[in-house]
Each structure stands twice: as structure tokens, then as C-alpha cells.
Design a protein around this motif. Sequence first.
Motif, PDB file in Angstrom:
ATOM      1  N   ARG A   1      68.879  -8.170 -18.412  1.00 59.36           N
ATOM      2  CA  ARG A   1      69.300  -7.057 -17.557  1.00 59.36           C
ATOM      3  C   ARG A   1      70.498  -6.387 -18.250  1.00 59.36           C
TER       4      ARG A   1
ATOM      5  N   TYR B   1      65.853 -13.789 -17.377  1.00 55.77           N
ATOM      6  CA  TYR B   1      66.548 -12.779 -18.192  1.00 55.77           C
ATOM      7  C   TYR B   1      67.409 -13.457 -19.254  1.00 55.77           C
TER       8      TYR B   1
ATOM      9  N   PRO C   1      60.022 -14.856 -15.058  1.00 55.31           N
ATOM     10  CA  PRO C   1      60.753 -14.085 -16.062  1.00 55.31           C
ATOM     11  C   PRO C   1      62.262 -14.361 -16.021  1.00 55.31           C
TER      12      PRO C   1
ATOM     13  N   ASN D   1      70.841 -20.173 -14.369  1.00 48.71           N
ATOM     14  CA  ASN D   1      69.505 -19.722 -13.947  1.00 48.71           C
ATOM     15  C   ASN D   1      68.388 -20.594 -14.512  1.00 48.71           C
TER      16      ASN D   1
ATOM     17  N   HIS E   1      74.389  -7.502 -17.612  1.00 50.30           N
ATOM     18  CA  HIS E   1      74.210  -8.721 -16.809  1.00 50.30           C
ATOM     19  C   HIS E   1      75.523  -9.517 -16.715  1.00 50.30           C
TER      20      HIS E   1
ATOM     21  N   ARG F   1      75.338 -18.627 -11.190  1.00 47.31           N
ATOM     22  CA  ARG F   1      75.492 -18.095  -9.836  1.00 47.31           C
ATOM     23  C   ARG F   1      75.777 -19.250  -8.884  1.00 47.31           C
TER      24      ARG F   1
ATOM     25  N   TYR G   1      58.947  -5.455 -14.773  1.00 48.16           N
ATOM     26  CA  TYR G   1      58.567  -6.601 -15.619  1.00 48.16           C
ATOM     27  C   TYR G   1      57.430  -6.321 -16.591  1.00 48.16           C
TER      28      TYR G   1
ATOM     29  N   GLU H   1      80.059 -10.062  -6.064  1.00 47.52           N
ATOM     30  CA  GLU H   1      79.837  -9.242  -7.262  1.00 47.52           C
ATOM     31  C   GLU H   1      80.921  -8.192  -7.452  1.00 47.52           C
TER      32      GLU H   1
HETATM   33  P1  TYD Z   1      69.413 -11.695  -8.390  1.00 44.93           P
HETATM   34  O1  TYD Z   1      68.618 -12.539  -7.453  1.00 44.93           O
HETATM   35  O2  TYD Z   1      68.924 -10.338  -8.718  1.00 44.93           O
HETATM   36  O3  TYD Z   1      70.896 -11.651  -7.804  1.00 44.93           O
HETATM   37  P2  TYD Z   1      72.263 -11.052  -8.475  1.00 44.93           P
HETATM   38  O4  TYD Z   1      71.965 -10.359  -9.735  1.00 44.93           O
HETATM   39  O5  TYD Z   1      72.691 -10.109  -7.411  1.00 44.93           O
HETATM   40  O6  TYD Z   1      73.151 -12.232  -8.646  1.00 44.93           O
HETATM   41  O7  TYD Z   1      69.585 -12.482  -9.754  1.00 44.93           O
HETATM   42  C1  TYD Z   1      70.213 -13.750  -9.789  1.00 44.93           C
HETATM   43  C2  TYD Z   1      70.295 -14.188 -11.222  1.00 44.93           C
HETATM   44  O8  TYD Z   1      68.982 -14.363 -11.745  1.00 44.93           O
HETATM   45  C3  TYD Z   1      70.970 -13.171 -12.133  1.00 44.93           C
HETATM   46  O9  TYD Z   1      71.737 -13.878 -13.115  1.00 44.93           O
HETATM   47  C4  TYD Z   1      69.813 -12.450 -12.784  1.00 44.93           C
HETATM   48  C5  TYD Z   1      68.751 -13.526 -12.888  1.00 44.93           C
HETATM   49  N1  TYD Z   1      67.363 -13.047 -12.801  1.00 44.93           N
HETATM   50  C6  TYD Z   1      66.423 -13.445 -13.770  1.00 44.93           C
HETATM   51  O10 TYD Z   1      66.729 -14.194 -14.694  1.00 44.93           O
HETATM   52  N2  TYD Z   1      65.143 -12.982 -13.647  1.00 44.93           N
HETATM   53  C7  TYD Z   1      64.757 -12.159 -12.649  1.00 44.93           C
HETATM   54  O11 TYD Z   1      63.560 -11.761 -12.601  1.00 44.93           O
HETATM   55  C8  TYD Z   1      65.714 -11.758 -11.661  1.00 44.93           C
HETATM   56  C9  TYD Z   1      65.343 -10.863 -10.519  1.00 44.93           C
HETATM   57  C10 TYD Z   1      67.006 -12.226 -11.785  1.00 44.93           C
END
Ligand code: TYD
Length: 342
Positions: free
Chosen positions: A276, A210, A208, A252, A279, A217, A336, A131
Motif C-alpha cells: 500500500r 501487502y 494478499p 500482519n 503504508h 497493528r 487486487y 491512525e
Molecule cells: P486494514 O484492515 O486496512 O486496517 P488499517 O490499514 O486501517 O490498519 O489493514 C490492516 C493491516 O493489514 C495494514 O498493515 C495493511 C494490511 N493489509 C494487507 O496486508 N492486505 C490487505 O489486503 C489489507 C486490506 C490490509
Amino acid sequence: MRGMRNILVTGGAGFIGSNFVHYMLEKYPDYRVVVLDKLTYAGNLDNLRDLEQEPRYHFVHGDICDIERVEQVMREYAIDTIVNFAAESHVDRSLMEPGAFIQTDVVGPDVLLESARKFGVERYHQVSTDEVYGEILEGRARETDRLHTRSPYSASKAGGDLMCLAYFTSFGVPVTITRGSNNIGPYQYPEKVVPLFITNAIDDIPLPVYGDGSQMRDYQYVLDHCEGIDVVLHRGQPGEIYNLGTGVEVCNLYMAQLILQLLGKPQSLIRFVADRPGHDRRYALDCSKIQSLGWRSRHTFEEALEKTVRWYVDNPWWWRKIKSGEHYRAYYARQYGSRLQE
Ligand code: TYD
Ligand code: NAD
């Protein structure tokens, strides 16, 4: 690296740290592992429960920012190697409370590096993250790329990395850094997306997602990551940074769909919610440098996800305790509650 015997694993009661402790004790019968952990909400002695009778494992409760505690451990256990996993590690929480991230992720490494310098360790290894490069819309990040952090979490981790490089250059502390991609596997606190989605799906609660779920990822199996750190500890060059991931990204939405498919749950559990802030759309690593040391990721994303799903299905004792706790429920409502109502 010869003569490595006494390893201090900071943050060893967390997700990756506890997997690393198990991995190292099993692989190296002549190593002793000392865990120093503050036991924040993410630290969990259940992760290390099966090691309680292991004479080569020791647990010390303490904060990496507490120099006296750190020096006491260094002295008492004749530590020759430090592997620093201790961190505030969740992006969403860094948007709520950035201060704790600066303390543990920047000041913490500085305290450990100072101690590494004073006690003349053979290696200080910093566990960092992809990151720090920021979102990579095209191509793949290389270790020499500029840092372009966008969240308080990634900015704090970058601060820790830069402090490591400063101690190498200024004081000759033999540091190495790995920048790992997203990990999945046993003992991951269910605030991170994969264990959150798996455990919600098991309980028929909405997943959920985002935004539109198109963010990408590189999800790697946690023991592959541990093996990569082991390779860098033994074969990496001091002063060097190594990217560590599969080199393959998935979005995702695909990840959420696959979890539901593996569990035999309906796709209607997917809920698109408010994104987020800031994001990062995509993380992607060029891993050729660590591959030149002979390391390769052993699991594809699909294999890693299947193993991970199976572990959460088989170990509800571990995650139900967390999810039913006061701390988790308050966090879930804050993160949430309104998102899921919209
Ligand atoms: P996360 O597990 O928080 O890891 P990072 O942001 O450090 O990569 O999130 C991984 C991906 O999943 C990121 O693109 C954000 C998304 N996400 C959702 O869509 N919903 C959620 O509730 C969370 C926690 C993350
Ligand atoms: P985690 O949140 O599961 O565990 C963090 C551990 O650090 C916990 O046991 C916690 O109690 C401990 N800790 C926190 N503050 C501390 C302090 N001040 N002093 C001592 N201990 C403290 O984190 P994780 O997912 O296992 O991540 C471990 C490391 O790997 C972090 O440095 C993180 O930045 C990095 N990383 C994580 C991922 C991932 O996908 N989870 C990917 C790449 C890099």
C-alpha cells in the motif's frame, strides 16, 4: 453521567456501531438508541436485523452532513447523547477517493457538533483512531503526542478530532474522544484485512499480504472497544482524549498464518503483493489513561482472532451476500486484480 436516556448512534449500521448498539441495549435496559446511518456500501441493516422488534431501538436513514435531518432526529427523539461512529473508514479507499472522507469525517462531525451545541447535549463522543498519530516506529503514542497523519483517511479523522476539541474550547460542548486501535469481530465488512483473509481462506482464495507482512497493528476485539467507549461516556472527562487498545501489537504475517492455522488451511495461500502506498509500519498505543478509569481489554489477540474466525465460519449468510455483490467484486478487482497477477 446521570439522566442519559436517548442516545444517537451515528454510523450504527456499520461494524463497530452495530456492535455498540447491541452492547448498549443489552447493558442498559433504560436507554433508548436511535441509529442515524446513510447506508453506504459499508452500512448494512443485516447487522441490526435481530433488533427489529426491539422497542428501544429506532433506525433513521440519513446523512450526518445533512443538518436538517440531524436536527429533526435530535428533536424527535429528545437526544441527550451523541456517539459518532459514522465515517468513511478504509485506508485503501481513501487512496482512491479522498473527497468522500473529507466530507463524512470532517464536515460530518462539524454538523453533529453544531447540533450538539444547539440542543445542549450531555455528551458528544467522537470515535477516532490510533491512525491519527501516524506510524509509531518506537515506543507508544500518548494522547498528548502531536498528530502525524499520512493517509487521507487518518488526516480526515484528525480533522474531525480537532473540530471536537475546538467545540469544547470555544463553545463548551462536552466532547470526549477515543482513539481506538484496529477492531476485529462480527459484522466487519470484508475489505478490512482480518475478515478479508478469513473469508478468502474459507474459500481457498489467496491472502494478499501487502509488502513483506512485517507491519504491526494492535488488533482488539470489537466488544472490548465498545466497553471502553461506554466507560469514557460514563466516567471520562469532557475535553479529554483516551487511547483505546490492547497495548500489544502483532505483525500482519503472523496474523495471516494464525488465520490459516485456525481454519486448517495451507500456509501456501499467503501471497505477498505490492505494498500500500505510504503504508504505516506500526501503530502502538499507551493506554494507561483509560486504564486509570478501570477499563482493561478482556481478550488477547489470539482469543479475539479465534472468536472472530468462528463467527465468520458460522455466518456465511452474512458475508457471502456482500462478497458476491457487484460493488464488492468491482472493488476487489480494482484493489487486487493487478496486484495478484504480478
Ligand atoms: P486494514 O484492515 O486496512 O486496517 P488499517 O490499514 O486501517 O490498519 O489493514 C490492516 C493491516 O493489514 C495494514 O498493515 C495493511 C494490511 N493489509 C494487507 O496486508 N492486505 C490487505 O489486503 C489489507 C486490506 C490490509
Ligand atoms: P464501517 O465502515 O464499518 O461503518 C461506517 C458506517 O457509517 C456505515 O454504516 C456507513 O453507512 C455509515 N456512514 C458513512 N458515511 C455516513 C454519513 N455521511 N452519514 C451517516 N452514516 C454514514 O466503519 P467501522 O469500522 O465500524 O468504524 C466506525 C468508526 O470507528 C469510524 O469512525 C472509524 O474511523 C472508527 N475506528 C474504526 C476502527 C476499525 O478497526 N474498524 C478502529 C478505530 C476507529
